[in-house]
Design a protein around this motif. Structure first.
Motif, PDB file in Angstrom:
ATOM      1  N   ILE A  83       1.165  -0.943  -0.138  1.00  0.00           N
ATOM      2  CA  ILE A  83      -0.031  -0.108   0.118  1.00  0.00           C
ATOM      3  C   ILE A  83       0.877   1.376   0.132  1.00  0.00           C
ATOM      4  CG2 ILE A  83      -1.632   1.279   1.501  1.00  0.00           C
ATOM      5  CD1 ILE A  83      -3.103  -1.329   2.373  1.00  0.00           C
ATOM      6  N   TRP A  84       1.847   1.797   1.170  1.00  0.00           N
ATOM      7  CA  TRP A  84       2.176   2.735   0.801  1.00  0.00           C
ATOM      8  C   TRP A  84       3.892   2.495   0.189  1.00  0.00           C
ATOM      9  CZ3 TRP A  84      -0.465   6.250   3.150  1.00  0.00           C
ATOM     10  CH2 TRP A  84      -1.103   5.600   4.357  1.00  0.00           C
ATOM     11  N   LEU A  85       4.629   1.889  -0.319  1.00  0.00           N
ATOM     12  CA  LEU A  85       5.376   1.599  -0.506  1.00  0.00           C
ATOM     13  C   LEU A  85       5.409   1.088  -2.246  1.00  0.00           C
ATOM     14  CD1 LEU A  85       8.682  -0.177   0.290  1.00  0.00           C
ATOM     15  CD2 LEU A  85       8.377  -0.092  -2.187  1.00  0.00           C
ATOM     16  N   VAL A  86       4.927  -0.373  -2.826  1.00  0.00           N
ATOM     17  CA  VAL A  86       5.145  -0.492  -3.993  1.00  0.00           C
ATOM     18  C   VAL A  86       3.811   0.426  -5.007  1.00  0.00           C
ATOM     19  CG1 VAL A  86       4.755  -2.352  -5.078  1.00  0.00           C
ATOM     20  CG2 VAL A  86       5.816  -3.127  -3.371  1.00  0.00           C
ATOM     21  N   LEU A  87       2.474   0.572  -4.499  1.00  0.00           N
ATOM     22  CA  LEU A  87       1.119   1.401  -5.251  1.00  0.00           C
ATOM     23  C   LEU A  87       2.014   2.648  -5.378  1.00  0.00           C
ATOM     24  CD1 LEU A  87      -1.819   0.331  -3.928  1.00  0.00           C
ATOM     25  CD2 LEU A  87      -0.849  -0.457  -5.654  1.00  0.00           C
ATOM     26  N   PRO A  88       2.942   3.014  -4.274  1.00  0.00           N
ATOM     27  CA  PRO A  88       3.807   5.010  -4.939  1.00  0.00           C
ATOM     28  C   PRO A  88       4.450   4.453  -5.680  1.00  0.00           C
ATOM     29  CG  PRO A  88       3.312   4.378  -2.299  1.00  0.00           C
ATOM     30  CD  PRO A  88       2.666   3.123  -2.890  1.00  0.00           C
ATOM     31  N   LEU A  89       5.650   3.255  -5.756  1.00  0.00           N
ATOM     32  CA  LEU A  89       6.236   3.780  -6.808  1.00  0.00           C
ATOM     33  C   LEU A  89       5.443   3.311  -8.029  1.00  0.00           C
ATOM     34  CD1 LEU A  89       9.545   2.791  -6.687  1.00  0.00           C
ATOM     35  CD2 LEU A  89       8.472   0.140  -7.074  1.00  0.00           C
ATOM     36  N   VAL A  90       4.776   2.508  -8.256  1.00  0.00           N
ATOM     37  CA  VAL A  90       3.736   2.101  -9.578  1.00  0.00           C
ATOM     38  C   VAL A  90       3.506   3.230  -9.821  1.00  0.00           C
ATOM     39  CG1 VAL A  90       1.967   0.952 -10.795  1.00  0.00           C
ATOM     40  CG2 VAL A  90       3.368  -0.050  -9.250  1.00  0.00           C
ATOM     41  N   ALA A  91       2.492   3.815  -9.120  1.00  0.00           N
ATOM     42  CA  ALA A  91       2.253   5.797  -9.358  1.00  0.00           C
ATOM     43  C   ALA A  91       3.042   6.202 -10.149  1.00  0.00           C
ATOM     44  CB  ALA A  91       1.797   6.533  -8.304  1.00  0.00           C
ATOM     45  N   GLY A  92       4.580   6.407  -9.364  1.00  0.00           N
ATOM     46  CA  GLY A  92       5.573   7.437 -10.178  1.00  0.00           C
ATOM     47  C   GLY A  92       6.030   6.903 -11.240  1.00  0.00           C
ATOM     48  N   GLN A  93       6.626   5.400 -11.725  1.00  0.00           N
ATOM     49  CA  GLN A  93       6.191   4.911 -12.667  1.00  0.00           C
ATOM     50  C   GLN A  93       5.269   5.691 -13.851  1.00  0.00           C
ATOM     51  OE1 GLN A  93       8.950   2.924 -14.335  1.00  0.00           O
ATOM     52  NE2 GLN A  93       9.361   4.068 -13.070  1.00  0.00           N
ATOM     53  N   LEU A  94       4.020   5.806 -13.643  1.00  0.00           N
ATOM     54  CA  LEU A  94       3.172   5.516 -14.725  1.00  0.00           C
ATOM     55  C   LEU A  94       2.318   7.000 -15.064  1.00  0.00           C
ATOM     56  CD1 LEU A  94      -0.441   3.358 -12.745  1.00  0.00           C
ATOM     57  CD2 LEU A  94       1.280   2.978 -14.698  1.00  0.00           C
ATOM     58  N   LEU A  95       3.463   7.578 -14.071  1.00  0.00           N
ATOM     59  CA  LEU A  95       2.744   9.590 -13.964  1.00  0.00           C
ATOM     60  C   LEU A  95       4.188   9.287 -14.866  1.00  0.00           C
ATOM     61  CD1 LEU A  95       1.280   9.962 -11.023  1.00  0.00           C
ATOM     62  CD2 LEU A  95      -0.003  10.324 -13.205  1.00  0.00           C
ATOM     63  N   ARG A  96       5.603   8.313 -14.914  1.00  0.00           N
ATOM     64  CA  ARG A  96       6.766   9.024 -15.396  1.00  0.00           C
ATOM     65  C   ARG A  96       6.801   9.892 -17.091  1.00  0.00           C
ATOM     66  NH1 ARG A  96      12.468   9.075 -14.514  1.00  0.00           N
ATOM     67  NH2 ARG A  96      13.579   8.184 -16.609  1.00  0.00           N
ATOM     68  N   PRO A  97       5.452   9.716 -17.879  1.00  0.00           N
ATOM     69  CA  PRO A  97       5.509   9.996 -19.369  1.00  0.00           C
ATOM     70  C   PRO A  97       5.526  11.528 -18.874  1.00  0.00           C
ATOM     71  CG  PRO A  97       4.620   7.862 -18.997  1.00  0.00           C
ATOM     72  CD  PRO A  97       4.440   8.440 -17.569  1.00  0.00           C
ATOM     73  N   TRP A  98       4.231  11.848 -18.039  1.00  0.00           N
ATOM     74  CA  TRP A  98       4.053  13.701 -17.609  1.00  0.00           C
ATOM     75  C   TRP A  98       5.148  13.983 -16.814  1.00  0.00           C
ATOM     76  CZ3 TRP A  98       0.670   9.237 -18.181  1.00  0.00           C
ATOM     77  CH2 TRP A  98      -0.099   9.127 -18.994  1.00  0.00           C
ATOM     78  N   LEU A  99       5.689  13.418 -15.516  1.00  0.00           N
ATOM     79  CA  LEU A  99       6.456  13.962 -14.302  1.00  0.00           C
ATOM     80  C   LEU A  99       8.151  13.862 -14.601  1.00  0.00           C
ATOM     81  CD1 LEU A  99       4.246  13.245 -11.561  1.00  0.00           C
ATOM     82  CD2 LEU A  99       4.265  15.177 -13.454  1.00  0.00           C
ATOM     83  N   GLY A 100       8.403  13.042 -15.728  1.00  0.00           N
ATOM     84  CA  GLY A 100       9.335  12.235 -15.447  1.00  0.00           C
ATOM     85  C   GLY A 100      10.437  14.013 -16.201  1.00  0.00           C
ATOM     86  N   GLY A 101      10.244  14.576 -17.134  1.00  0.00           N
ATOM     87  CA  GLY A 101      11.147  15.928 -17.513  1.00  0.00           C
ATOM     88  C   GLY A 101      11.199  16.795 -16.286  1.00  0.00           C
ATOM     89  N   TRP A 102       9.899  16.823 -15.317  1.00  0.00           N
ATOM     90  CA  TRP A 102      10.189  17.881 -14.520  1.00  0.00           C
ATOM     91  C   TRP A 102      10.636  17.496 -13.498  1.00  0.00           C
ATOM     92  CZ3 TRP A 102       8.665  17.019  -9.425  1.00  0.00           C
ATOM     93  CH2 TRP A 102       8.986  17.803  -8.780  1.00  0.00           C
ATOM     94  N   ALA A 103      10.716  15.897 -13.408  1.00  0.00           N
ATOM     95  CA  ALA A 103      12.014  15.893 -12.093  1.00  0.00           C
ATOM     96  C   ALA A 103      13.176  16.030 -13.180  1.00  0.00           C
ATOM     97  CB  ALA A 103      11.950  13.971 -11.441  1.00  0.00           C
ATOM     98  N   ALA A 104      13.276  15.206 -14.167  1.00  0.00           N
ATOM     99  CA  ALA A 104      14.540  15.267 -14.400  1.00  0.00           C
ATOM    100  C   ALA A 104      15.583  17.257 -13.993  1.00  0.00           C
ATOM    101  CB  ALA A 104      14.652  14.862 -16.191  1.00  0.00           C
ATOM    102  N   ARG A 105      14.796  18.123 -15.117  1.00  0.00           N
ATOM    103  CA  ARG A 105      14.733  19.263 -14.421  1.00  0.00           C
ATOM    104  C   ARG A 105      14.811  19.920 -13.121  1.00  0.00           C
ATOM    105  NH1 ARG A 105      10.574  19.611 -18.707  1.00  0.00           N
ATOM    106  NH2 ARG A 105       9.342  20.355 -16.886  1.00  0.00           N
TER     107      ARG A 105
END
Length: 349
Positions: free
Chosen positions: A179-201
């Motif tokens: 609940i508190w580790l895997v799901l946030p990790l998966v959510a981050g991966q799913l949102l990576r196409p939109w947030l990956g560039g922002w995170a890199a910058r």
């Protein structure tokens, strides 16, 4: 980015983090009430929220696309993961057998918890790059280790050691981790196409949030220990034992990993990646996982001592190794003379 600059960036980032760890422990010693169970910081809620933040940021930052170049080196991958999740726990069992009943229960559990943790991600890759090792293989193994640790770390704890001599409630622990580790990790991966560039910058900002959250968890973990008197009567002997045990584990891991790579005939670049990924243990994931696995146990602060000592120790030792390996001579190119015997029969009749 050059290897020298990458190493410098890594060490600058880690300096404030190590100072912050010492400050978090000091604040917990001086002001334990806010972060202890029932305090105004509500650590039972703050801990889980902090874990979710840390692994959501990890999910955004995990570069799965960069793993393709390293996925086919299965002998190397199996060696690294075996060192992390098989060799290390066996060394932990051996260390505890040698220590007998001379260690406090919390410290015994802390040593085994250290051995059951996955490898680091960012520093393993950075040090491999600084040492001119196989970076794609390091990225693959560090990421795979982080994912496997979600299941294998609590499994090792459930099978061997537990707080207070009781069995780890594996079902609730795994459910909490999901609940508190895997799901946030998966959510981050799913949102990576939109947030990956922002995170890199904004990598510096996300790293500060990540490390700051870990420091907050260190503070709350030690608050309960201080409040309940876990450290009363421990003295410097406990710290000295933790330093000696951590140094022994790190030395054994470095020697065993390097020997296995030489025995299997790995090239130098693969051996460097294996040594750095197979000998390191994560504090960034270890503290949040401990908060979920051990909950409000009074021994949590003592349990975290070995990994908090092992973390800076591995960075110093591996940093020295990276600098030495970075200065090694490049492998010689194949010489033209090696093909002349094949031509001689044609020219000499």
């Amino acid at each position: 980015m050059s290897a020298r600059r990458l190493s410098a960036v890594l060490h600058r980032r880690l300096d404030w983090f190590l100072v912050g760890m010492a400050a978090a422990v000091g604040l917990a010693w001086l002001f334990p009430d806010p972060g202890a169970d029932g305090g105004w910081m509500h650590p039972e809620v703050l801990t889980k929220a902090g874990v979710a933040v840390v692994f959501f940021l990890h999910g955004i930052g995990l570069p799965f696309a960069a793993l393709k170049a390293g996925t086919l080196r299965w002998p190397l991958h199996l060696t690294v993961q075996a060192c992390t999740f098989l060799l290390f726990p066996l060394m932990g069992i051996g260390l505890l057998a040698l220590a007998g009943g001379h260690l406090p229960a919390g410290l015994r559990l802390g040593f085994f918890y250290l051995c059951a943790l996955p490898s680091t991600v960012s520093s393993s890759v950075a040090l491999t790059a600084a040492a001119r090792g196989n970076v794609p293989a390091a990225v693959f193994n560090a990421t795979l280790s982080a994912l496997l640790g979600v299941l294998l770390t609590p499994l090792w704890l459930a099978a061997n050691v537990a707080p207070g001599g009781a069995g780890v409630p594996l079902g609730p622990v795994v459910l909490d981790l999901i609940i508190w580790l895997v799901l946030p990790l998966v959510a981050g991966q799913l949102l990576r196409p939109w947030l990956g560039g922002w995170a890199a910058r904004n990598k510096r900002f996300t790293q500060r949030v990540d490390r700051g959250t870990v420091l907050l968890l260190v503070y709350t973990s030690f608050c309960d220990s201080v409040k309940r008197g876990v450290w009363t009567g421990q003295g410097w002997e406990t710290l000295a034992v933790a330093v000696a045990g951590s140094a022994l584990l790190l030395t054994a891991a470095l020697l065993a990993t390097s020997a296995a790579c030489r025995l299997l005939g790995f090239p130098e670049e693969d051996r460097i990646a294996a040594v750095f990924c197979g000998s390191k243990k994560t504090l960034a994931s270890g503290v949040p996982m401990a908060a979920l696995i051990f909950g409000a146990s009074a021994d949590t602060g003592l349990i975290l001592v070995p990994i908090m000592i092992y973390h800076p120790l591995q960075l110093v030792v591996c940093g020295v190794l990276a600098g030495r390996w970075a200065r090694r001579e490049p492998e010689p190119e194949p010489r033209e003379q090696s093909v002349t015997p094949d031509r001689s029969p044609q020219t000499g009749g």
